[in-house]
Motif scaffolding. Structure first.
Motif, PDB file in Angstrom:
ATOM      1  N   ILE A 135      20.147  10.831 -21.602  1.00  0.00           N
ATOM      2  CA  ILE A 135      19.583  11.299 -20.338  1.00  0.00           C
ATOM      3  C   ILE A 135      18.460  10.355 -19.968  1.00  0.00           C
ATOM      4  N   LEU A 136      18.479   9.843 -18.733  1.00  0.00           N
ATOM      5  CA  LEU A 136      17.422   8.918 -18.336  1.00  0.00           C
ATOM      6  C   LEU A 136      16.769   9.401 -17.052  1.00  0.00           C
ATOM      7  N   ILE A 137      15.467   9.581 -17.103  1.00  0.00           N
ATOM      8  CA  ILE A 137      14.725  10.031 -15.932  1.00  0.00           C
ATOM      9  C   ILE A 137      13.959   8.839 -15.375  1.00  0.00           C
ATOM     10  N   PHE A 138      14.166   8.543 -14.110  1.00  0.00           N
ATOM     11  CA  PHE A 138      13.440   7.437 -13.475  1.00  0.00           C
ATOM     12  C   PHE A 138      12.496   8.013 -12.432  1.00  0.00           C
ATOM     13  N   ASP A 139      11.201   7.812 -12.601  1.00  0.00           N
ATOM     14  CA  ASP A 139      10.259   8.286 -11.593  1.00  0.00           C
ATOM     15  C   ASP A 139       9.832   7.106 -10.736  1.00  0.00           C
ATOM     16  N   ASN A 140      10.201   7.125  -9.492  1.00  0.00           N
ATOM     17  CA  ASN A 140       9.890   6.040  -8.569  1.00  0.00           C
ATOM     18  C   ASN A 140      10.235   4.681  -9.175  1.00  0.00           C
ATOM     19  N   PRO A 141      11.498   4.492  -9.569  1.00  0.00           N
ATOM     20  CA  PRO A 141      11.838   3.331 -10.402  1.00  0.00           C
ATOM     21  C   PRO A 141      11.725   1.997  -9.690  1.00  0.00           C
ATOM     22  N   LEU A 197      13.674  10.361  -9.442  1.00  0.00           N
ATOM     23  CA  LEU A 197      12.653  10.966  -8.604  1.00  0.00           C
ATOM     24  C   LEU A 197      12.169   9.905  -7.631  1.00  0.00           C
ATOM     25  N   SER A 198      12.058  10.270  -6.385  1.00  0.00           N
ATOM     26  CA  SER A 198      11.593   9.290  -5.421  1.00  0.00           C
ATOM     27  C   SER A 198      10.981   9.986  -4.223  1.00  0.00           C
ATOM     28  N   SER A 199       9.943   9.347  -3.679  1.00  0.00           N
ATOM     29  CA  SER A 199       9.376   9.909  -2.456  1.00  0.00           C
ATOM     30  C   SER A 199      10.155   9.436  -1.245  1.00  0.00           C
ATOM     31  N   GLU A 200      11.046   8.465  -1.461  1.00  0.00           N
ATOM     32  CA  GLU A 200      11.834   7.941  -0.345  1.00  0.00           C
ATOM     33  C   GLU A 200      13.187   8.628  -0.298  1.00  0.00           C
ATOM     34  N   PRO A 247       0.801  -1.231   0.000  1.00  0.00           N
ATOM     35  CA  PRO A 247       0.000   0.000   0.000  1.00  0.00           C
ATOM     36  C   PRO A 247       0.830   1.274   0.000  1.00  0.00           C
ATOM     37  N   THR A 248       2.129   1.175   0.222  1.00  0.00           N
ATOM     38  CA  THR A 248       2.887   2.408   0.451  1.00  0.00           C
ATOM     39  C   THR A 248       3.865   2.742  -0.664  1.00  0.00           C
ATOM     40  N   THR A 249       3.713   2.095  -1.836  1.00  0.00           N
ATOM     41  CA  THR A 249       4.728   2.283  -2.883  1.00  0.00           C
ATOM     42  C   THR A 249       4.841   3.725  -3.356  1.00  0.00           C
ATOM     43  N   SER A 250       3.758   4.504  -3.268  1.00  0.00           N
ATOM     44  CA  SER A 250       3.869   5.899  -3.731  1.00  0.00           C
ATOM     45  C   SER A 250       3.806   6.889  -2.581  1.00  0.00           C
ATOM     46  N   LEU A 251       3.886   6.401  -1.360  1.00  0.00           N
ATOM     47  CA  LEU A 251       3.722   7.313  -0.237  1.00  0.00           C
ATOM     48  C   LEU A 251       5.058   7.818   0.288  1.00  0.00           C
ATOM     49  N   ALA A 252       5.031   9.051   0.788  1.00  0.00           N
ATOM     50  CA  ALA A 252       6.218   9.597   1.441  1.00  0.00           C
ATOM     51  C   ALA A 252       6.206   9.166   2.907  1.00  0.00           C
ATOM     52  N   GLU A 253       7.355   9.348   3.524  1.00  0.00           N
ATOM     53  CA  GLU A 253       7.557   8.837   4.870  1.00  0.00           C
ATOM     54  C   GLU A 253       6.464   9.237   5.876  1.00  0.00           C
TER      55      GLU A 253
END
Ligand SMILES: Nc1ncnc2c1ncn2[C@@H]1O[C@H](COP(=O)(O)OP(=O)(O)OP(=O)(O)O)[C@@H](O)[C@H]1O
Ligand SMILES: [Mg+2]
Lengths: 324, 504
Positions: B418-424, B453-456, B170-176
């Motif tokens: 250039i490679l952009i990773f959003d929450n990879p 990019l990461s919320s973690e 449930p928390t894959t896109s959540l911030a701390e």
């Protein structure tokens, strides 16, 4: 791959069952076709007559060519209701061009051009104008028919160039030209859909448009391409239709072709919302429709009832699709 | 307490197309416990939960609830037994409002049979408030950030006063801080006797909140035990068969030329005055909380959004990118977050998903070479350890983490500078995470410019050379990878500290 499965894991009863369900879900049209074919031959011995069989092929070829394009449109998640009207328009204008120039080549190219251009406009409306395909092509359906009626003053136009009728009425060995054109087109579209990036992109777009765009696919261009493609195929169908009787009626030619084409695609197992379906399925879908028509003629079913049977078949096909 | 556990699954077996996925798995959950279900990507966790949720039927084995054998023929039966299921992939209807999604299929009606919108909005607001979320219940879901969607998904399960809640990642896109709110809520639920099955690849979370754990490997039960007795290293070993270091990666390579320069990028309501540069070989991280605008920023850079002002230079040349295709041509790749919505083409096969953004690599005279695609896929299958039995099946049959790996493979194959990773690493297990970080590092060594990019915060701290923190559409702080601390990042991400103090 199937053999690898069996090597690593001995197939037990559940997997045999699941394989059967898989077979049915992948090839249900073909199985249905075989059943209907066998049923038809049992019910009427004249059905198997080679001339009758060739006749069926001849009768489905025009709708068949359109249905190939319809498959591509529906795989992309759209629909094209304008095919019948555009066929009449392309037929009418091409006969005028044919008579004015005296050249068969000019006539044929005019039909293709008118068809593709109408398709291109559909594509523009859908891709750039963001109009739902149902609405955009409904508009084109009304518009194209109206222009055809206006040009032909509500009546028919006939070709005045000898040799034009050869396109639809000659044959190679036992096959009529239209049948050959249908099969050549089927092979081409099959290759286009499964061996080129265009086909891959169409499936991707029909399945998940946003993800397709984020995969760096020019979704707009693919959509325009899809509608232009069906327009071109309608142009080809218009040439055959016109050549068959050397005339085309602005009021009745092509009417309800969109229904038959969509029916064939749905019976062939293509999903209404796009992303899933096969050209092969559509070919068997159109053959099923052809056999049913033929059987009803052979058995003297009233032509007024034939629509009912067709409707029933479509609904059954959709119900089967829903089950998976 | 009672003799028998609240829920018991005994000897569960399940195979798909003759491939066994679960082999005699047993799982017992007590009343009022939080039970962690652990294992590698493709171990069978979601499949086991789908059986408990009535989505799949087991080939053999029995399910007991309160000691009684029950057949969970479909999701409705399961729900009627008091089981709520938060699925791994989001299932929101974007064109409906928040409260409509919450009450989909169980709408509240007035005495006269009309929808009681007010009551539904009130309850929605109440539950969301427990999770610390304040969004308008009448907002359309499509306008919300992913983390909000995930929180709504969680709230939806809370609505049904269930006895057992299954939480599949449930928390894959959540911030701390969103996660910690969820944990407080979970602990309260536990006190009131509700049981929770919790699946996650974030082991720190597991240790914090779970009472017991069960580890699956290749569809087999490895161990069930009490959490307190274990340290994380042992559990990691049980899951992936080796121990994994959590240290920061040390980078020892020189950066090259400027690969990407962004100046004064502004998009009304999303982000403003964004300046940053990335050099060849550099790994740059962006982090922040929900609503910080980082995803929108990079969607704009990638040409998915068009309404922005400012200048972008790629390798010193100004570019005007209006479509992802143009971004690709300019040498930019983008692994989006939220794979189900933005990345997965569920009707295409695994192989075809991998090759979709780089068809040119597989064509000869305009025709696709199936064999080449297959071979290339096998390379990635090995490099990223993608678990798939038959790569010709559609991608939605893969486990969540393995789908994510295919998406990463797709953009590695595009070979952009250039490679952009959003929450990879969304949904990726600890072992595979390591492999993906390794891949990213290799790319950087080859001179590619990488943006993550990461919320973690810990994730960006582990692999990035420099870190940008965003808050409400602005960059509020920049750190180098080794000087950053989680605490400080949090200060800037929550807006407690502001720009100017740090940037210089
Ligand atoms: N519908 C299906 N058809 C075929 N195979 C499937 C299907 N669903 C799951 N599988 C296979 O079952 C295995 C277990 O998948 P599952 O989704 O349970 O893994 P998981 O433990 O949840 O992994 P993750 O951590 O990546 O989510 C995978 O190898 C997957 O390919
Ligand atoms: Mg899973």
């Amino acid at each position: 791959m199937a053999n690898i499965d069996t090597k690593e894991y001995s197939p037990e009863s559940p997997s045999v069952k699941s394989r059967l369900t898989w077979l049915w879900s992948e090839y249900s049209v073909i199985i249905a076709f075989v059943i209907i074919y066998i049923g038809a031959s049992a019910m009427n011995p004249r059905f198997l007559d080679i001339n009758n069989q060739l006749n069926i092929l001849m009768q489905v070829s025009i709708i068949g060519i359109i249905a190939l394009g319809m498959t591509v449109v529906m795989l992309s998640g759209g629909i094209d209701l304008s095919v019948g009207s555009v066929l009449a328009l392309a037929g009418v204008i091409s006969v005028l061009a044919l008579n004015a120039s005296g050249s068969i080549l000019v006539g044929v190219f005019t039909a293709l051009l008118v068809g593709s251009f109408a398709g291109f406009l559909n594509g523009l409306m859908v891709a750039k104008g963001r109009i739902a395909s149902f609405i955009a092509t409904l508009g084109m359906m009304a518009g194209a028919r109206s222009i055809a009626l206006y040009i032909a003053e509500g009546g028919s136009v006939s070709g005045e160039v000898s040799g034009f009728t050869a396109i639809a009425n000659n044959n190679l060995w036992i096959f009529d030209f239209p049948v050959i054109i249908f099969f050549v087109m089927a092979v081409l579209i099959y290759v286009l859909m499964h061996k080129t990036r265009f086909g891959r992109y169409v499936y991707a777009l029909g399945s998940n448009e946003k993800a397709a765009m984020l995969s760096a696919i020019r979704v707009d261009r693919i959509k325009i391409g899809v509608y232009t493609l069906i327009g071109t195929l309608v142009g080809i169908a218009a040439v055959i239709e016109t050549s068959r009787l050397n005339s085309i009626s602005s009021s009745s030619s092509g009417s309800q072709y969109e229904l038959d084409a969509i029916a064939a695609v749905i019976i062939g197992g293509t999903r209404m919302t796009g992303g899933r379906g096969k050209i092969i399925g559509t070919i068997f879908g159109i053959l099923i429709l052809g056999i049913l028509n033929n059987m009803m003629n052979l058995m003297n079913v009233s032509p007024h009832l034939q629509g009912f049977v067709k409707g029933l078949i479509i609904i059954i096909a959709v119900v089967f699709q829903k089950r998976e | 307490m009672e003799m028998h556990p609240f829920v018991a699954m005994n000897g569960i077996e399940k195979s798909f197309n003759g491939v066994p996925v679960l082999k005699k798995v047993t799982l017992e959950v007590e009343r009022g416990e939080i039970h962690a279900l652990l294992g590698e990507n493709g171990a069978g966790k979601s499949t086991l939960m789908n059986i408990l949720g009535g989505v799949h039927q087991p080939d053999s084995g029995q399910i007991l609830i309160g000691g009684e054998e029950i057949k969970l023929a479909n999701p409705h039966v399961s729900q009627a037994q008091g089981i709520s299921f938060i699925h791994q992939e989001l299932n929101m209807v974007g064109d409906l409002r928040v409260y409509e999604n919450m009450f989909l299929g169980s709408e509240i009606r007035t005495r006269f049979g009309f929808l009681n919108v007010e009551e539904m909005c009130r309850q929605t607001h109440e539950i969301l408030a427990q999770l610390g979320v304040s969004i308008d219940p009448k907002e359309y879901v499509r306008n919300l950030a992913t983390s909000y969607k995930q929180l709504i998904e969680i709230s939806k399960a809370l609505l049904h006063k269930s006895q057992l809640i299954i939480m599949d990642e449930p928390t894959t896109s959540l911030a701390e801080h969103e996660v910690s709110r969820l944990f407080i809520l979970m602990k309260n639920l536990k006190k009131s006797g509700v049981s929770i099955i919790y699946i996650s690849h974030k082991l720190k979370e597991i240790q914090e909140v779970c009472d017991r754990y069960t580890v699956l490997r290749d569809g087999q039960l490895v161990k069930t035990d009490i959490m307190q007795n274990e340290n994380l290293e042992v559990i990691t070993k049980l899951m992936v068969g080796k121990s994994i270091s959590q240290d920061r990666y040390v980078h020892e390579h020189e950066f090259g030329e400027l690969a990407l320069e962004v100046q004064g990028l502004t998009s009304t309501g999303l982000f403003k005055h964004i300046d940053f540069t990335v050099r060849q070989g550099e790994i740059v991280g962006f982090t922040g909380l929900a609503g910080d605008g980082r995803t929108e920023l990079f969607e704009s850079l990638f040409g998915y959004r068009k309404k922005y002002t400012g200048t972008v230079k790629v390798k010193g040349k100004p570019v005007h990118i209006t479509h992802p295709r143009k971004a690709l041509q300019a040498g930019m790749g983008y692994v989006p977050k939220d794979r189900k919505e933005n990345a997965i083409i569920k009707d295409l096969s695994v192989i075809h998903n991998m090759s979709l953004s780089s068809m040119g690599n597989f064509e000869r005279m305009g025709f696709i070479q199936d064999k080449k695609e297959q071979e290339q896929f096998n390379t990635y299958k090995k490099a990223l350890n993608i678990k798939v039995h038959n790569p010709r099946i559609t991608i939605d049959k893969l486990s969540g983490g393995n789908q994510q790996k295919v998406i990463i493979a797709k953009w590695l194959e595009a070979e952009t500078d250039i490679l952009i990773f959003d929450n990879p690493t969304q949904g990726i297990d600890v072992g595979a995470k390591q492999e993906i970080y390794q891949q990213i590092l290799t790319l950087a060594k080859l001179g590619k410019a990488i943006i993550i990019l990461s919320s973690e915060a810990p994730e960006v701290m582990r692999i990035c050379h420099s870190i940008h923190v965003m808050y409400h559409g602005e960059i509020t702080a920049r750190f180098t990878g080794d000087e950053a601390s989680e605490e400080e990042i949090m200060h800037y991400a929550t807006g407690a500290k502001r720009e100017g103090e740090k940037i210089g």
